[in-house]
Enzyme design. Sequence first.
Site, PDB file in Angstrom:
ATOM      1  CE  LYS A 108      -3.949  -2.273   0.151  1.00  0.00           C
ATOM      2  NZ  LYS A 108      -3.712  -3.716   0.274  1.00  0.00           N
TER       3      LYS A 108
HETATM    4  C1  LIG Z   1      -4.822  -4.748   0.918  1.00  0.00           C
HETATM    5  C2  LIG Z   1      -6.274  -4.864   1.065  1.00  0.00           C
HETATM    6  C3  LIG Z   1      -6.868  -5.476   2.188  1.00  0.00           C
HETATM    7  C4  LIG Z   1      -6.078  -6.193   3.236  1.00  0.00           C
HETATM    8  O1  LIG Z   1      -5.141  -5.414   3.891  1.00  0.00           O
HETATM    9  P1  LIG Z   1      -4.139  -6.098   4.939  1.00  0.00           P
HETATM   10  O2  LIG Z   1      -3.591  -4.929   5.696  1.00  0.00           O
HETATM   11  O3  LIG Z   1      -3.102  -6.827   4.159  1.00  0.00           O
HETATM   12  O4  LIG Z   1      -4.928  -7.009   5.808  1.00  0.00           O
HETATM   13  C5  LIG Z   1      -8.243  -5.459   2.288  1.00  0.00           C
HETATM   14  N1  LIG Z   1      -9.017  -4.906   1.343  1.00  0.00           N
HETATM   15  C6  LIG Z   1      -8.494  -4.337   0.243  1.00  0.00           C
HETATM   16  C7  LIG Z   1      -9.403  -3.712  -0.766  1.00  0.00           C
HETATM   17  C8  LIG Z   1      -7.106  -4.308   0.061  1.00  0.00           C
HETATM   18  O5  LIG Z   1      -6.602  -3.749  -1.055  1.00  0.00           O
END
Ligand SMILES: *Cc1c(COP(=O)(O)O)cnc(C)c1O
Length: 380
Positions: A184
């Site tokens: 992210k």
């Molecule tokens: C990355 C992501 C998640 C999960 O995030 P984590 O921090 O890895 O648990 C959930 N929903 C969406 C839309 C994502 O892109």
Amino acid sequence: MGYRIPFNRPFFTGAELNNVARALASGDIGGDGPFTKECQQVLQSKFGAQRALLTTSCTAALEMTALLCELKEGDEVIMPSYTFVSTANAFLLRGAKPVFVDIRRDTLNMDESLLVQAITPRTKAIVPVHYAGVACEMDTIVRVARDRGLFVIEDAAQGVNATYKQKYLGTLGDLGTYSFHESKNFACGEGGALLVNKDEFSERAEIIREKGTNRAKFFRGQVDKYTWVDTGSSYVPADVLAAILLAQLKGVDLITQERKRVFNTYRTALQPLADQGLAGLPSIPPHCVSNFHMFYMVLNDLETRSALITHLKREGILSVFHYVPLHTSSVGEQLGYQPGMLPVTEYISDRLLRLPLFAGLTNSEIDNVVEEILSFFSMR
Ligand SMILES: *Cc1c(COP(=O)(O)O)cnc(C)c1O
């Protein structure tokens, strides 16, 4: 295999290492230490969240929302199928059923015009997912939910620092969730946050996050011993991770500026392909400000996408496709879904290609990616 131009490369602002050293030296390496508190302050003041609680992941924050809304067997939760598995799993874990709706062709977000027909007497919540850091149509979604007493839970995993009508994503629903996973925009390896936008959830959120105990109240001196008071789990991250995250959160503007440069360079350079009808490019409505989480192309067919991925790979560039729709997965099938039910989702899933995008991707690397894409099309 190492790529000359990877899909993602971690970007550090420079303050991370010193923060980690300070966190370790403090001896205070558990959860809810000074770095966690400061991260939560930054999330509250910068994004206007009523209350922000750091969690071990966005997945964990989503699980907390399902507990907070007291979802149970037989309840239905409306969400897109074009999303990450955690959006659905959080509710499935409580026995609730994900109800999938199709997406819009322009933003690839949940099509808000399909919401009303998806609602039944069992519907309890709507979960908009802000894909690629571009907001869902929150005015409509919130209005539909309010009229029927449904919860709105924003999966803003990809939407940190993006806005809808000048309001930050994650603060528009009853609850919002952020991800600080390495993939992210702002990352501490693994991490997330729950945004509590409604007072009535605040105390329970704190308890659920602390294994179902009133430990937080105890540390504030509000109770003289702490004990088991509710259902909960272990959702508190170690302060060392918050130390990394704080450096990233202080670099939000710098990181976003960098990603914007990459995004805009791709957009300008690839526009001729869009003009020739060879690829669709991201669309950002005028009332939305993106955080430039992703740059994607929508190719005309699956065969072209596979050939382009192969071509770029041969040149040492990693480009990737995205979600296999949840409704066509094996769990989706068990839930009663079949291919063909959500045509836009299936169309996009077969054709979308994500290009390398991260802060620190150099202009010459971007030029190289573009050159290879253009040469791929000129050879065809
Ligand atoms: C990355 C992501 C998640 C999960 O995030 P984590 O921090 O890895 O648990 C959930 N929903 C969406 C839309 C994502 O892109």
